[in-house]
Design a protein around this motif. Structure first.
Motif, PDB file in Angstrom:
ATOM      1  N   LEU A 126       0.829  -1.216   0.000  1.00  0.00           N
ATOM      2  CA  LEU A 126       0.000   0.000   0.000  1.00  0.00           C
ATOM      3  C   LEU A 126       0.858   1.259   0.000  1.00  0.00           C
ATOM      4  O   LEU A 126       0.557   2.240  -0.704  1.00  0.00           O
ATOM      5  CB  LEU A 126      -0.932  -0.014   1.217  1.00  0.00           C
ATOM      6  CG  LEU A 126      -2.054  -1.061   1.196  1.00  0.00           C
ATOM      7  CD1 LEU A 126      -2.840  -1.014   2.495  1.00  0.00           C
ATOM      8  CD2 LEU A 126      -2.974  -0.825   0.003  1.00  0.00           C
ATOM      9  N   LEU A 127       1.934   1.261   0.780  1.00  0.00           N
ATOM     10  CA  LEU A 127       2.830   2.420   0.785  1.00  0.00           C
ATOM     11  C   LEU A 127       3.462   2.638  -0.584  1.00  0.00           C
ATOM     12  O   LEU A 127       3.582   3.781  -1.056  1.00  0.00           O
ATOM     13  CB  LEU A 127       3.917   2.227   1.854  1.00  0.00           C
ATOM     14  CG  LEU A 127       3.491   2.387   3.311  1.00  0.00           C
ATOM     15  CD1 LEU A 127       4.650   2.039   4.239  1.00  0.00           C
ATOM     16  CD2 LEU A 127       3.019   3.817   3.580  1.00  0.00           C
TER      17      LEU A 127
ATOM     18  N   PHE B  79       2.215   1.728  -3.467  1.00  0.00           N
ATOM     19  CA  PHE B  79       1.191   2.174  -4.420  1.00  0.00           C
ATOM     20  C   PHE B  79       0.897   3.668  -4.257  1.00  0.00           C
ATOM     21  O   PHE B  79       0.904   4.427  -5.239  1.00  0.00           O
ATOM     22  CB  PHE B  79      -0.083   1.357  -4.213  1.00  0.00           C
ATOM     23  CG  PHE B  79      -1.207   1.761  -5.118  1.00  0.00           C
ATOM     24  CD1 PHE B  79      -1.217   1.371  -6.449  1.00  0.00           C
ATOM     25  CD2 PHE B  79      -2.245   2.548  -4.644  1.00  0.00           C
ATOM     26  CE1 PHE B  79      -2.248   1.751  -7.296  1.00  0.00           C
ATOM     27  CE2 PHE B  79      -3.272   2.933  -5.475  1.00  0.00           C
ATOM     28  CZ  PHE B  79      -3.278   2.541  -6.802  1.00  0.00           C
ATOM     29  N   PHE B  80       0.633   4.098  -3.033  1.00  0.00           N
ATOM     30  CA  PHE B  80       0.297   5.511  -2.828  1.00  0.00           C
ATOM     31  C   PHE B  80       1.492   6.426  -3.069  1.00  0.00           C
ATOM     32  O   PHE B  80       1.343   7.524  -3.612  1.00  0.00           O
ATOM     33  CB  PHE B  80      -0.262   5.713  -1.418  1.00  0.00           C
ATOM     34  CG  PHE B  80      -1.666   5.228  -1.245  1.00  0.00           C
ATOM     35  CD1 PHE B  80      -2.734   5.907  -1.814  1.00  0.00           C
ATOM     36  CD2 PHE B  80      -1.936   4.077  -0.530  1.00  0.00           C
ATOM     37  CE1 PHE B  80      -4.036   5.460  -1.669  1.00  0.00           C
ATOM     38  CE2 PHE B  80      -3.233   3.617  -0.377  1.00  0.00           C
ATOM     39  CZ  PHE B  80      -4.291   4.309  -0.947  1.00  0.00           C
ATOM     40  N   SER B  81       2.690   5.982  -2.688  1.00  0.00           N
ATOM     41  CA  SER B  81       3.875   6.814  -2.955  1.00  0.00           C
ATOM     42  C   SER B  81       4.098   6.959  -4.458  1.00  0.00           C
ATOM     43  O   SER B  81       4.394   8.065  -4.945  1.00  0.00           O
ATOM     44  CB  SER B  81       5.105   6.186  -2.291  1.00  0.00           C
ATOM     45  OG  SER B  81       4.938   6.118  -0.892  1.00  0.00           O
ATOM     46  N   THR B  82       3.944   5.868  -5.187  1.00  0.00           N
ATOM     47  CA  THR B  82       4.097   5.944  -6.645  1.00  0.00           C
ATOM     48  C   THR B  82       3.047   6.855  -7.258  1.00  0.00           C
ATOM     49  O   THR B  82       3.340   7.660  -8.157  1.00  0.00           O
ATOM     50  CB  THR B  82       3.996   4.538  -7.256  1.00  0.00           C
ATOM     51  OG1 THR B  82       4.963   3.688  -6.648  1.00  0.00           O
ATOM     52  CG2 THR B  82       4.224   4.577  -8.745  1.00  0.00           C
ATOM     53  N   LEU B  83       1.814   6.750  -6.788  1.00  0.00           N
ATOM     54  CA  LEU B  83       0.732   7.571  -7.325  1.00  0.00           C
ATOM     55  C   LEU B  83       1.014   9.060  -7.133  1.00  0.00           C
ATOM     56  O   LEU B  83       0.884   9.865  -8.068  1.00  0.00           O
ATOM     57  CB  LEU B  83      -0.584   7.178  -6.647  1.00  0.00           C
ATOM     58  CG  LEU B  83      -1.875   7.709  -7.279  1.00  0.00           C
ATOM     59  CD1 LEU B  83      -2.055   7.137  -8.672  1.00  0.00           C
ATOM     60  CD2 LEU B  83      -3.069   7.363  -6.390  1.00  0.00           C
ATOM     61  N   PHE B  84       1.442   9.444  -5.935  1.00  0.00           N
ATOM     62  CA  PHE B  84       1.694  10.862  -5.674  1.00  0.00           C
ATOM     63  C   PHE B  84       2.973  11.348  -6.353  1.00  0.00           C
ATOM     64  O   PHE B  84       3.048  12.512  -6.762  1.00  0.00           O
ATOM     65  CB  PHE B  84       1.762  11.109  -4.169  1.00  0.00           C
ATOM     66  CG  PHE B  84       0.414  11.127  -3.507  1.00  0.00           C
ATOM     67  CD1 PHE B  84      -0.463  12.179  -3.705  1.00  0.00           C
ATOM     68  CD2 PHE B  84       0.001  10.076  -2.705  1.00  0.00           C
ATOM     69  CE1 PHE B  84      -1.714  12.190  -3.104  1.00  0.00           C
ATOM     70  CE2 PHE B  84      -1.233  10.078  -2.102  1.00  0.00           C
ATOM     71  CZ  PHE B  84      -2.105  11.137  -2.301  1.00  0.00           C
TER      72      PHE B  84
END
Length: 450
Positions: A226-227, A229-234
């Motif tokens: 999850l970390l 995924f969200f880090s890549t997204l931002f």
């Protein structure tokens, strides 16, 4: 009668004065000619102490000046190295305390470097930034998830067949060892098997505890995913503003150099990730085709393992190749294992001498010795994750240090140029003309400024 007493008085006074002068002269002569007293009658000479060394009246010299120059240089370098080592130690302690977060962010950076060109391509075609980021991130993670699912599915589907082939391969290997020229006896083989069973039994408690900790491992793995995924997204969506915010934390004096080093470091990281993915894909395809035609079971999962292990330079290729050779040995025999080894070595030689220099080029230039030491250090410090991120970290650091060195030299030249031009103008008599090259150019001419 009245003149005689006056005359007599003057005569008597003159005689008296002459007598006094004679007495004084006689006393002086007697004093000069008087004998010196005896040694016994002389008073003893006073005892004079030995003279002390002269003390300089001026200020004492600086104690640092009394230390040899080499010792001073070694001391200066020594305390700076101690401060640097202490800083690195504290940093490593902090990273180990939040290891999951750090690894998740680093993996997100690597994935962002791989996916960011796709986002830029979509935006050039008119797609808004939000949809372009979402489509790229979702597509990338779906592909990676499908790869993991495919490997797991293939292993679970072929595990029974593979175990039967492994048992048969072990029996064949045992018979081959008994008939080989190595003079291996059945007793020695049984002793090796007994030692393996005892080792497994001795570590049964650790295996059980590791199984009980499986829930914690799964939770940490899901948290890391999850970390990532969200880090890549931002990072894909707002990476530029995140970089601008980071620059505000840098001191103003060093901000221009860091601002120039950042894009170059990102280009190096992007080139490394894209080149590594392409090289790993070529390795997996060709080795997978080779072991498929050799009838090695689970050729496709082994090819996926080779692709994943290729992200660990040098060590990953050796480990994945050894895994393919072992599977071929225990399932198809010695000939298939030798042929698999030949295929692995041929592909790795082509990779090292053709693919990596052609694909990576000069974007990532790290000496092979530095690669080996870096991978070993990263593996010792942080396991497989450290070995994966060690080489891109060294490549980016090499790029940043090289740019900062060049930037510092250019800044020194630019700071020294105005003083040189002022001296040249004064030497020319203030005419505003500065000699440049073989001719004379006006100092105000912007075409010749650097």
């Amino acid at each position: 009668m009245s003149r005689v007493p006056g005359w007599l008085g003057r005569l008597g006074a003159g005689l008296t004065e002459m007598s006094e002068r004679l007495d004084e002269r006689r006393a002086e002569v007697e004093q000069d000619t008087a004998p010196e007293p005896a040694l016994a009658e002389r008073p003893a000479d006073p005892v004079v102490p030995a003279p002390r060394p002269a003390v300089p009246s001026g200020p004492r010299p600086d104690p640092a000046q009394a230390v040899p120059w080499g010792v001073r240089v070694a001391a200066e370098a020594g305390w700076r190295l101690l401060v640097l080592a202490g800083t690195v130690w504290v940093l490593m302690r902090v990273i180990s305390a939040v290891q999951l977060v750090v690894f998740a962010f680093v993996i997100a950076l690597l994935i962002t470097a791989l996916l960011q060109p796709t986002v830029a391509r979509l935006r050039r075609r008119g797609v808004p930034r939000g949809p372009a980021t979402a489509m790229t991130a979702i597509l990338g993670f779906v592909v990676m998830g499908l790869m993991g699912w495919f490997v797991t599915w293939q292993v679970m589907e072929n595990i029974d067949t593979l175990s039967t082939q492994i048992q048969s391969g072990i029996d064949d290997l045992r018979n081959w060892l008994l008939k080989s020229p190595f003079h291996v006896t059945d007793k020695q083989i049984n002793q090796i098997a007994k030692n393996l069973r005892e080792a497994i039994g001795a570590n049964a408690d650790q295996i059980t505890s590791a199984g009980l900790e499986g829930v914690q491992v799964i939770v940490e793995a899901l948290t890391g995913i999850l970390l990532v995924f969200f880090s890549t997204l931002f990072l894909l969506y707002d990476g530029e503003r995140i970089w601008q915010w980071f620059l505000k934390l840098v001191p103003a004096a060093a901000r221009p150099g860091v601002a120039g080093a950042g894009p170059r470091a990102w280009r190096t990281l992007t080139a490394y990730v894209r080149g590594t993915v392409l090289v790993a894909l070529i390795d997996a395809i060709f080795i997978g085709i080779g072991i498929y035609f050799l009838n090695v079971p689970m050729a496709v999962p082994l090819a996926v393992f080779i692709f994943l292990f290729s992200f660990i330079p040098l060590v990953g290729a050796v480990a994945s190749g050894a895994l393919a050779v072992i599977v071929a040995l225990v399932t198809q025999g010695v000939f298939a294992a030798v042929m698999t080894l030949a295929v692995v070595l041929a592909v790795q030689q082509i990779e090292g001498h053709v693919l990596q220099p052609f694909i990576l080029g000069r974007a990532v230039r790290v000496h092979p010795l530095a690669v080996v030491l870096t991978v070993a250090t990263g593996g010792m410090v942080a396991g497989i994750g450290g070995a994966v991120v060690a080489v891109p970290l060294v490549a980016v650091t090499n790029t940043v240090v090289g740019y900062l060195r060049q930037y510092s030299q250019e800044a020194q030249l630019q700071s020294a140029r105005p003083a040189f031009e002022d001296e040249a103008v004064e030497a020319d008599g203030g005419s505003g003309v500065t000699p440049v090259g073989n001719g004379a150019q006006h100092a105000e001419d912007p075409a010749h400024e650097m």
